[in-house]
Scaffold this active site. Structure first.
Site, short mmCIF file in Angstrom:
data_model
loop_
_atom_site.label_atom_id
_atom_site.label_comp_id
_atom_site.label_asym_id
_atom_site.label_seq_id
_atom_site.Cartn_x
_atom_site.Cartn_y
_atom_site.Cartn_z
N CYS A 26 94.08 51.49 58.10
CA CYS A 26 93.35 51.78 59.34
C CYS A 26 91.89 51.98 59.00
O CYS A 26 91.55 52.45 57.91
CB CYS A 26 93.94 52.96 60.10
SG CYS A 26 93.73 54.57 59.35
N CYS A 62 96.84 55.72 55.80
CA CYS A 62 96.35 55.66 57.17
C CYS A 62 96.10 57.11 57.58
O CYS A 62 96.82 58.00 57.13
CB CYS A 62 97.37 54.99 58.08
SG CYS A 62 96.71 54.50 59.68
N CYS A 65 88.11 59.05 49.69
CA CYS A 65 89.44 59.32 49.16
C CYS A 65 89.36 60.27 47.97
O CYS A 65 88.33 60.36 47.32
CB CYS A 65 90.11 58.03 48.72
SG CYS A 65 90.52 56.93 50.07
#
Length: 164
Positions: A88, A9, A96
């Site tokens: 989220c 998150c 990422c």
């Protein structure tokens, strides 16, 4: 072999911490060789006290939690993840890092309980409801035969959990 699961998150202060706590709690209770970690792209540096309160009220120890950067888990020597779950929407939209071992990636979004109306009592209720929803999904995840599923099968099973 331990199944490592990373929950992401953006700020690593609320939802991802609830996930880490619930998954580790249920894994231990059920005797599953699963270890959860949590991190964020821009960690806040502190854990939301309502998240710690919700975990504590559920009988889960809260010592040792800290807001971590996801880079810790992409570095040499970090545990290799089998699954990476974003919780989220903003973290799900971010690019990422490269995760060694090409883990299965999934998005299980939850509304941010930190934004709940109703002052502190409204936030407490929202955190508890979020903790319960997370706990339910973690039980479903732990019911999977994680050691025998291929990545494609695991991906499909995680999608089924998301949709339930």
């Amino acid at each position: 072999m331990t199944t490592n699961i990373l929950i992401l998150c953006t700020h690593n202060s609320a939802r991802s911490v609830l996930d880490e706590g619930m998954l580790n709690h249920w894994a231990q209770k059920l005797g599953k060789d699963v270890r959860a970690y949590s991190a964020g792209s821009t960690p806040s540096g502190r854990i939301n006290p309502f998240a710690l309160e919700a975990l504590s009220n559920a009988g889960i120890a809260t010592e040792g939690y800290r807001s971590k950067n996801w880079d810790e888990f992409a570095a040499d020597g970090a545990p290799q993840m089998r699954v990476v779950i974003t919780v989220c929407d903003s973290a799900a939209a971010e690019e990422c890092p490269y995760w060694p071992g090409s883990p299965v990636q999934m998005h299980w979004g939850y509304a941010d309980p930190s934004n709940a109306p109703g002052g502190d009592e409204g936030k407490r209720q929202a955190f508890e409801l979020t903790r319960q929803a997370i706990g339910y999904r973690m039980l479903q995840l732990l019911a999977l035969p994680l050691d025998t599923l291929s990545n494609a099968e695991l991906q499909q099973a995680l999608i089924s959990i998301q949709q339930s």
